[in-house]
Motif scaffolding. Sequence first.
Motif, PDB file in Angstrom:
ATOM      1  N   ALA A 289       5.845  10.974   1.149  1.00  0.00           N
ATOM      2  CA  ALA A 289       6.647   9.764   1.230  1.00  0.00           C
ATOM      3  C   ALA A 289       8.049  10.033   0.676  1.00  0.00           C
ATOM      4  O   ALA A 289       8.221  10.843  -0.236  1.00  0.00           O
ATOM      5  CB  ALA A 289       5.994   8.627   0.455  1.00  0.00           C
ATOM      6  N   GLU A 290       9.024   9.344   1.239  1.00  0.00           N
ATOM      7  CA  GLU A 290      10.378   9.382   0.700  1.00  0.00           C
ATOM      8  C   GLU A 290      10.471   8.334  -0.404  1.00  0.00           C
ATOM      9  O   GLU A 290      10.032   7.196  -0.219  1.00  0.00           O
ATOM     10  CB  GLU A 290      11.386   9.058   1.803  1.00  0.00           C
ATOM     11  CG  GLU A 290      12.834   9.015   1.327  1.00  0.00           C
ATOM     12  CD  GLU A 290      13.798   8.535   2.385  1.00  0.00           C
ATOM     13  OE1 GLU A 290      14.960   8.246   2.036  1.00  0.00           O
ATOM     14  OE2 GLU A 290      13.392   8.435   3.567  1.00  0.00           O
TER      15      GLU A 290
ATOM     16  N   GLY B  46       0.848  -1.186   0.000  1.00  0.00           N
ATOM     17  CA  GLY B  46       0.000   0.000   0.000  1.00  0.00           C
ATOM     18  C   GLY B  46       0.883   1.235   0.000  1.00  0.00           C
ATOM     19  O   GLY B  46       2.108   1.145  -0.182  1.00  0.00           O
ATOM     20  N   LEU B  47       0.303   2.392   0.194  1.00  0.00           N
ATOM     21  CA  LEU B  47       1.065   3.637   0.220  1.00  0.00           C
ATOM     22  C   LEU B  47       1.856   3.742   1.516  1.00  0.00           C
ATOM     23  O   LEU B  47       1.284   3.966   2.577  1.00  0.00           O
ATOM     24  CB  LEU B  47       0.128   4.839   0.075  1.00  0.00           C
ATOM     25  CG  LEU B  47      -0.345   5.186  -1.331  1.00  0.00           C
ATOM     26  CD1 LEU B  47      -1.397   6.278  -1.273  1.00  0.00           C
ATOM     27  CD2 LEU B  47       0.820   5.626  -2.201  1.00  0.00           C
ATOM     28  N   GLY B  48       3.156   3.584   1.416  1.00  0.00           N
ATOM     29  CA  GLY B  48       4.004   3.659   2.602  1.00  0.00           C
ATOM     30  C   GLY B  48       4.632   5.030   2.767  1.00  0.00           C
ATOM     31  O   GLY B  48       4.341   5.969   2.021  1.00  0.00           O
ATOM     32  N   LYS B  49       5.504   5.116   3.731  1.00  0.00           N
ATOM     33  CA  LYS B  49       6.235   6.363   3.983  1.00  0.00           C
ATOM     34  C   LYS B  49       7.581   6.383   3.266  1.00  0.00           C
ATOM     35  O   LYS B  49       8.204   7.421   3.124  1.00  0.00           O
ATOM     36  CB  LYS B  49       6.451   6.538   5.495  1.00  0.00           C
ATOM     37  CG  LYS B  49       5.158   6.749   6.282  1.00  0.00           C
ATOM     38  CD  LYS B  49       4.478   8.041   5.887  1.00  0.00           C
ATOM     39  CE  LYS B  49       3.235   8.314   6.713  1.00  0.00           C
ATOM     40  NZ  LYS B  49       2.535   9.543   6.264  1.00  0.00           N
TER      41      LYS B  49
ATOM     42  N   VAL C 197      13.776  -3.288  -7.191  1.00  0.00           N
ATOM     43  CA  VAL C 197      12.715  -2.539  -6.507  1.00  0.00           C
ATOM     44  C   VAL C 197      12.071  -3.369  -5.397  1.00  0.00           C
ATOM     45  O   VAL C 197      12.001  -2.935  -4.237  1.00  0.00           O
ATOM     46  CB  VAL C 197      11.645  -2.057  -7.513  1.00  0.00           C
ATOM     47  CG1 VAL C 197      10.502  -1.373  -6.770  1.00  0.00           C
ATOM     48  CG2 VAL C 197      12.254  -1.096  -8.521  1.00  0.00           C
ATOM     49  N   TYR C 198      11.614  -4.538  -5.737  1.00  0.00           N
ATOM     50  CA  TYR C 198      10.949  -5.392  -4.735  1.00  0.00           C
ATOM     51  C   TYR C 198      11.942  -5.857  -3.682  1.00  0.00           C
ATOM     52  O   TYR C 198      11.593  -6.010  -2.510  1.00  0.00           O
ATOM     53  CB  TYR C 198      10.308  -6.593  -5.431  1.00  0.00           C
ATOM     54  CG  TYR C 198       9.356  -7.375  -4.554  1.00  0.00           C
ATOM     55  CD1 TYR C 198       8.191  -6.776  -4.059  1.00  0.00           C
ATOM     56  CD2 TYR C 198       9.594  -8.700  -4.240  1.00  0.00           C
ATOM     57  CE1 TYR C 198       7.305  -7.483  -3.262  1.00  0.00           C
ATOM     58  CE2 TYR C 198       8.708  -9.420  -3.450  1.00  0.00           C
ATOM     59  CZ  TYR C 198       7.569  -8.806  -2.961  1.00  0.00           C
ATOM     60  OH  TYR C 198       6.687  -9.516  -2.168  1.00  0.00           O
ATOM     61  N   LYS C 199      13.185  -6.048  -4.092  1.00  0.00           N
ATOM     62  CA  LYS C 199      14.235  -6.466  -3.153  1.00  0.00           C
ATOM     63  C   LYS C 199      14.450  -5.404  -2.075  1.00  0.00           C
ATOM     64  O   LYS C 199      14.635  -5.733  -0.896  1.00  0.00           O
ATOM     65  CB  LYS C 199      15.529  -6.713  -3.932  1.00  0.00           C
ATOM     66  CG  LYS C 199      16.646  -7.336  -3.103  1.00  0.00           C
ATOM     67  CD  LYS C 199      17.866  -7.599  -3.974  1.00  0.00           C
ATOM     68  CE  LYS C 199      19.012  -8.124  -3.139  1.00  0.00           C
ATOM     69  NZ  LYS C 199      20.243  -8.290  -3.948  1.00  0.00           N
ATOM     70  N   LEU C 200      14.413  -4.141  -2.459  1.00  0.00           N
ATOM     71  CA  LEU C 200      14.560  -3.053  -1.480  1.00  0.00           C
ATOM     72  C   LEU C 200      13.452  -3.125  -0.436  1.00  0.00           C
ATOM     73  O   LEU C 200      13.684  -2.904   0.759  1.00  0.00           O
ATOM     74  CB  LEU C 200      14.522  -1.694  -2.192  1.00  0.00           C
ATOM     75  CG  LEU C 200      15.743  -1.321  -3.028  1.00  0.00           C
ATOM     76  CD1 LEU C 200      15.442  -0.100  -3.888  1.00  0.00           C
ATOM     77  CD2 LEU C 200      16.954  -1.056  -2.130  1.00  0.00           C
ATOM     78  N   TYR C 201      12.239  -3.441  -0.906  1.00  0.00           N
ATOM     79  CA  TYR C 201      11.101  -3.577   0.011  1.00  0.00           C
ATOM     80  C   TYR C 201      11.281  -4.792   0.924  1.00  0.00           C
ATOM     81  O   TYR C 201      11.111  -4.696   2.143  1.00  0.00           O
ATOM     82  CB  TYR C 201       9.811  -3.680  -0.793  1.00  0.00           C
ATOM     83  CG  TYR C 201       8.636  -4.218  -0.031  1.00  0.00           C
ATOM     84  CD1 TYR C 201       8.098  -3.532   1.057  1.00  0.00           C
ATOM     85  CD2 TYR C 201       8.049  -5.429  -0.391  1.00  0.00           C
ATOM     86  CE1 TYR C 201       7.015  -4.040   1.762  1.00  0.00           C
ATOM     87  CE2 TYR C 201       6.965  -5.930   0.300  1.00  0.00           C
ATOM     88  CZ  TYR C 201       6.460  -5.240   1.382  1.00  0.00           C
ATOM     89  OH  TYR C 201       5.388  -5.747   2.080  1.00  0.00           O
ATOM     90  N   LYS C 202      11.659  -5.921   0.353  1.00  0.00           N
ATOM     91  CA  LYS C 202      11.804  -7.149   1.137  1.00  0.00           C
ATOM     92  C   LYS C 202      12.939  -7.051   2.147  1.00  0.00           C
ATOM     93  O   LYS C 202      12.896  -7.677   3.207  1.00  0.00           O
ATOM     94  CB  LYS C 202      12.035  -8.348   0.209  1.00  0.00           C
ATOM     95  CG  LYS C 202      10.862  -8.691  -0.689  1.00  0.00           C
ATOM     96  CD  LYS C 202       9.614  -9.052   0.092  1.00  0.00           C
ATOM     97  CE  LYS C 202       9.686 -10.437   0.696  1.00  0.00           C
ATOM     98  NZ  LYS C 202       8.417 -10.825   1.372  1.00  0.00           N
ATOM     99  N   GLU C 203      13.954  -6.262   1.825  1.00  0.00           N
ATOM    100  CA  GLU C 203      15.105  -6.096   2.739  1.00  0.00           C
ATOM    101  C   GLU C 203      14.848  -5.024   3.791  1.00  0.00           C
ATOM    102  O   GLU C 203      15.705  -4.760   4.632  1.00  0.00           O
ATOM    103  CB  GLU C 203      16.355  -5.745   1.933  1.00  0.00           C
ATOM    104  CG  GLU C 203      16.877  -6.906   1.081  1.00  0.00           C
ATOM    105  CD  GLU C 203      18.080  -6.507   0.242  1.00  0.00           C
ATOM    106  OE1 GLU C 203      18.353  -5.288   0.120  1.00  0.00           O
ATOM    107  OE2 GLU C 203      18.735  -7.415  -0.296  1.00  0.00           O
ATOM    108  N   GLY C 204      13.661  -4.385   3.743  1.00  0.00           N
ATOM    109  CA  GLY C 204      13.326  -3.386   4.747  1.00  0.00           C
ATOM    110  C   GLY C 204      13.894  -2.006   4.472  1.00  0.00           C
ATOM    111  O   GLY C 204      13.809  -1.129   5.336  1.00  0.00           O
ATOM    112  N   LYS C 205      14.448  -1.797   3.276  1.00  0.00           N
ATOM    113  CA  LYS C 205      14.989  -0.483   2.929  1.00  0.00           C
ATOM    114  C   LYS C 205      13.893   0.453   2.434  1.00  0.00           C
ATOM    115  O   LYS C 205      14.124   1.626   2.183  1.00  0.00           O
ATOM    116  CB  LYS C 205      16.079  -0.636   1.878  1.00  0.00           C
ATOM    117  CG  LYS C 205      17.291  -1.409   2.409  1.00  0.00           C
ATOM    118  CD  LYS C 205      18.307  -1.682   1.323  1.00  0.00           C
ATOM    119  CE  LYS C 205      19.464  -2.501   1.885  1.00  0.00           C
ATOM    120  NZ  LYS C 205      20.424  -2.901   0.828  1.00  0.00           N
ATOM    121  N   ALA C 206      12.701  -0.090   2.268  1.00  0.00           N
ATOM    122  CA  ALA C 206      11.489   0.674   1.937  1.00  0.00           C
ATOM    123  C   ALA C 206      10.321  -0.092   2.537  1.00  0.00           C
ATOM    124  O   ALA C 206      10.418  -1.302   2.772  1.00  0.00           O
ATOM    125  CB  ALA C 206      11.332   0.811   0.426  1.00  0.00           C
TER     126      ALA C 206
END
Length: 207
Positions: free
Chosen positions: A89-90, A60-63, A100-109
């Motif tokens: 959002a940053e 969803g729309l995160g920060k 892109v998805y890797k950044l999310y899965k690694e907690g960087k987003a």
Amino acid sequence: MVTVLTPPGPVAYPIIASTMKREDVKVIFEGNAEVKLNAIPLLNEVNYVLVSRMLVITPGLGKKIAVWKKGSANHILLDIVLKLYNHKAELVFTDDPAEVYKLYKEGKADSAVVTTAVTKDGLYFEDLLSAKGFYLPGICGAEGLNEDFETAYLEGIDLFKEDPEGTSEYVADNLPIYRPSTFIESIFKNSEYNLRKLDKPYVFRKA
């Protein structure tokens, strides 16, 4: 004979597939042509809508949102959504779409803009924009009217439906960049591919 200019992304897959059986279609990745394919925000005007429901913001729309490439269609659409929803959002950019998805899965987003080849769990851009009165007919389209293109693109879609694995392998072998055939097959399966000719050309507007 019809020449089609396209980026090597998902919008290109059916027209490349059509060259399995057609010799009257020439697909080029740079230069100029009577028919141009691209993400809708990057076209001057849209005569055909080709791919819909392909981009989601997950979950969803995160920060802190991971997104591919500053200035890309993904970034343009995300920027409009953030403005319409007055959501701060940053943005975390990467030039590699696979990251892109890797950044999310690694907690960087805490969220990411991805294609349906990655996940269907999220908010679709067409829905987010429609809810705020912004009409987006799809994600990718074509500029320039041509009947040969119409039949070729639809034949490419049919080839994917008839033999998803074999057609995906053919398309992967004919792209100028590396994309796994499994990715190509997945994005076709999980997005809406069709050819819809618009009565009046659509011109994308910035919010």
